[in-house]
Design an enzyme around this catalytic site. Structure first.
Site, PDB file in Angstrom:
ATOM      1  N   THR A 212     142.811  96.137 -61.782  1.00  0.00           N
ATOM      2  CA  THR A 212     142.556  97.555 -61.534  1.00  0.00           C
ATOM      3  C   THR A 212     143.662  98.431 -62.096  1.00  0.00           C
ATOM      4  O   THR A 212     144.800  98.002 -62.225  1.00  0.00           O
ATOM      5  CB  THR A 212     142.436  97.837 -60.016  1.00  0.00           C
ATOM      6  N   GLU A 260     142.517 102.802 -56.805  1.00  0.00           N
ATOM      7  CA  GLU A 260     142.496 101.777 -57.839  1.00  0.00           C
ATOM      8  C   GLU A 260     141.103 101.684 -58.459  1.00  0.00           C
ATOM      9  O   GLU A 260     140.108 101.612 -57.744  1.00  0.00           O
ATOM     10  CB  GLU A 260     142.887 100.422 -57.254  1.00  0.00           C
TER      11      GLU A 260
END
Length: 315
Positions: A212, A260
């Site tokens: 991420t 994220e």
């Protein structure tokens, strides 16, 4: 489009203009009505359209510590205003001294001496000057003295968002905080966006097979409620379908709240240090802690598939 910070940035030879004043955080659909009217009026009169806004938010100066979460940073607001046809944006530093400017002095120093207003466009509840003592009635009277017209535009749009409440920045912030990004999108006329620089996190996503981009958001950003969302990750001029996680990562006893974004089906992305943006399309599920790592991985795979479907329906 020209961008000015402070009255001293305005060109000395600046001529007449049509002006609208406000925080315009989010540039939502109600704001768009006013700004578009100002642009149309400017085109009719053959002069530029100018938006006057403030930094920081006036409430932070008048009531320190009360700065509201922001729906859009100033550079983003300027981009959205440019799309509406605005010719110049003036950001006035909102200081304690500036907050004490009387409505009459504001009219003279900003609208008359610097922007040479030919027309001013505002919503019916517009207030300005020290202790918000100025209103559209006062502005209209000043216009008779200083040769500018005042157009009052009804900015109250309603829809399903917020159960039919009039669209506003306050309502949008509330919906974002509740995770109702679909409702926020109806008010904004586009998905709610969060921006920031990609920084190194714990890198657990990479270890789990879902790397991420950990976005360090800008100060005072309106961040959606904890949970998983479908959206887009904008980086290097590309909009990538994404599964977005907001929260403290309870699976690993995290305490810091993060945003994220996993770029779906992308391999080998290196976004560290880049300024990126995340658009929130739809809420998928709330934050949760799973009994096993396997259960978490299974849920993450389901989340990604759900996000993939939601984004695909947008394209």
């Amino acid at each position: 489009m020209q961008r000015w910070r402070g009255l001293e940035d305005i060109p000395e030879d600046w001529g007449r203009s049509v002006v609208t004043i406000g925080s315009y955080d989010g540039v939502h659909r109600g704001h768009q009505l006013i700004i578009q009217h100002a642009v149309d009026r400017a085109r009719e009169l053959g002069v530029p359209a100018v938006v006057v806004t403030f930094d920081p938010h006036p409430s932070e100066v008048v009531r320190p510590g009360s700065h509201p979460p922001l729906l859009a940073p100033h550079h983003r607001r300027a981009e959205l205003m440019a799309e509406l046809g605005v010719d110049a944006v003036l950001v006035l530093p909102f200081t304690t001294e500036f907050s004490k400017l009387s409505p009459a002095d504001f009219v003279v120093k900003v609208l008359v001496d610097k922007l040479h207003a030919k027309a001013v466009v505002e919503g019916p509840n517009f207030r300005f000057g020290h202790k918000a003592a100025g209103n559209v009635e006062f502005l209209t009277e000043q216009g008779k003295t200083y040769d500018f017209e005042v157009d009052v535009v009804d900015l109250y749009v309603t829809g399903e968002a917020g159960g039919g409440e009039p669209f506003s920045s306050t309502l949008t912030r509330r919906l974002v905080a509740e995770g109702d990004v679909a409702g926020a999108r109806e008010i904004l006329g586009r998905p709610h966006r969060v921006e920031g620089v990609v920084v190194r996190g714990a890198q657990r996503g990479r270890e789990l097979g879902f790397p991420t981009a950990n976005v360090e958001t800008l100060p005072h950003t309106a961040i959606p409620a904890d949970g998983v969302y479908a959206g887009f990750l904008h980086a290097q001029g590309e909009a990538m379908p994404a599964a977005v996680s907001v929260g403290t990562n309870p699976q690993f006893d995290g305490t810091e709240r993060t945003v994220e974004a996993y770029a779906i089906d992308r391999v080998g992305l290196d976004l560290y240090g880049l300024h990126v943006a995340v658009d929130f399309l739809a809420y998928v599920r709330g934050q949760a802690k799973f009994e096993t790592l396997e259960a978490l991985l299974e849920q993450m795979a389901e989340d990604v598939q759900r996000c993939r479907e939601i984004v695909a329906a947008e394209q």
